[in-house]
Design an enzyme around this catalytic site. Structure first.
Site, PDB file in Angstrom:
ATOM      1  N   HIS A 156     -29.666   3.043  10.641  1.00 42.95           N
ATOM      2  CA  HIS A 156     -28.901   3.148   9.631  1.00 42.95           C
ATOM      3  C   HIS A 156     -29.491   3.444   8.383  1.00 42.95           C
ATOM      4  O   HIS A 156     -30.803   3.274   8.031  1.00 42.95           O
ATOM      5  CB  HIS A 156     -28.068   2.052   9.469  1.00 42.95           C
ATOM      6  N   CYS A 157     -28.864   4.040   7.287  1.00 45.07           N
ATOM      7  CA  CYS A 157     -29.277   4.289   5.758  1.00 45.07           C
ATOM      8  C   CYS A 157     -28.345   3.535   5.046  1.00 45.07           C
ATOM      9  O   CYS A 157     -27.729   2.410   5.534  1.00 45.07           O
ATOM     10  CB  CYS A 157     -29.479   5.896   5.556  1.00 45.07           C
ATOM     11  N   SER A 158     -27.896   3.968   3.854  1.00 41.89           N
ATOM     12  CA  SER A 158     -26.831   3.469   3.231  1.00 41.89           C
ATOM     13  C   SER A 158     -25.317   3.734   3.793  1.00 41.89           C
ATOM     14  O   SER A 158     -24.729   2.796   4.177  1.00 41.89           O
ATOM     15  CB  SER A 158     -26.869   3.899   1.436  1.00 41.89           C
TER      16      SER A 158
END
Length: 265
Positions: A156-158
């Site tokens: 994931h990222c943001s």
């Protein structure tokens, strides 16, 4: 496309890449590659669902400055957590996007502002292909996915759409999934987050009255032209995606073979 049999309220765009077909008639194994947004907003009800998915490794593509202002990831079990920041705080496109979000004066970004947010997003996607931390982060993430000890792997990222989206493209292309299938999965973000996007847009404009919703909206969506910008950059710099995997990301025949052995059925 395989239907999801799980859902995370706090990460509505979460999905399993399993079930996607490859060009040689195989499929991506279910429950092995999981893409989500950041896990800090998971609900108490989400945690047993995440526990059932049982990721052995969680890859976080955010920079430390992003992690500092967000709720810490809520995890189930004790997965290995690997931080691979794909971000360049000094890059003018990243500072322009931050300035827009913070409602700052954009006079210093005259050229970028002329192209608008869609142009800035396309520039970021081109940077995904050539940026130093991008190549290092995405290459390392693929090597982690090729190691069976790290599966299931959750990344994931943001927001779980741009860096996470491009890493999905990289993994699925390396596995032999056809581009139309990859593009369809990429664009699903919009469908899965439609109501959330409106809530976010309302909250953003309430906090920053001088923020034009029309300027911010392209930042909250994925668009075909963003993906096209990255694909075009791959062709411009490397000629083929295969060459990008090898020369841009430093992936070896051995790593790519292990990835396919562990993730295809």
């Amino acid at each position: 496309m395989m239907r999801r049999d799980w859902e995370l309220v706090g990460a509505p765009n979460a999905r399993d890449l399993g079930g996607l077909p490859t060009t040689d008639g195989r499929r991506v194994r279910a429950g092995r590659l999981l893409r989500t947004a950041a896990l800090g907003r998971l609900t108490d009800e989400d945690l047993p669902v995440l526990g059932k998915l049982a990721p052995a490794c969680v890859v976080d593509l955010r920079h430390a400055t992003e992690q500092a202002v967000a709720p810490p990831d809520r995890l189930a079990g004790e997965p290995r957590v690997v931080h691979l920041p794909v971000y360049d705080a000094a890059h003018p496109v990243f500072t322009y996007v931050s300035a827009v979000l913070l409602g700052h004066d954009l006079d210093a970004y005259e050229e970028l502002a002329r192209d608008g947010m869609p142009g800035a997003m396309a520039a970021i996607y081109r940077w995904f292909v050539t940026g130093e931390s991008a190549r290092a982060g995405f290459g390392t993430a693929v090597r982690l996915a090729a190691d069976g000890a790290n599966l299931p792997l959750l990344f994931h990222c943001s927001a779980g759409k741009d860096r996470t989206g491009w890493l999905s493209v990289v993994l699925l292309t390396a596995l032999g999934v056809d581009e139309p299938e990859i593009r369809a999965d990429y664009l699903r973000h919009n469908e899965l987050t439609e109501s959330l996007r409106e809530v976010l847009l309302t909250a953003m404009t309430r906090r920053r009255p001088n923020l034009d919703p029309a300027v911010a909206r392209p930042l909250l969506e994925v668009r075909p032209e963003y993906l096209d910008a990255a694909y075009d950059e791959v062709r411009r710099v490397h000629g083929t995606f295969e060459a990008y995997l090898r020369d841009g990301l430093g992936l070896t025949d051995r790593t790519l073979a292990a990835l396919r052995a562990n993730l295809l059925e």
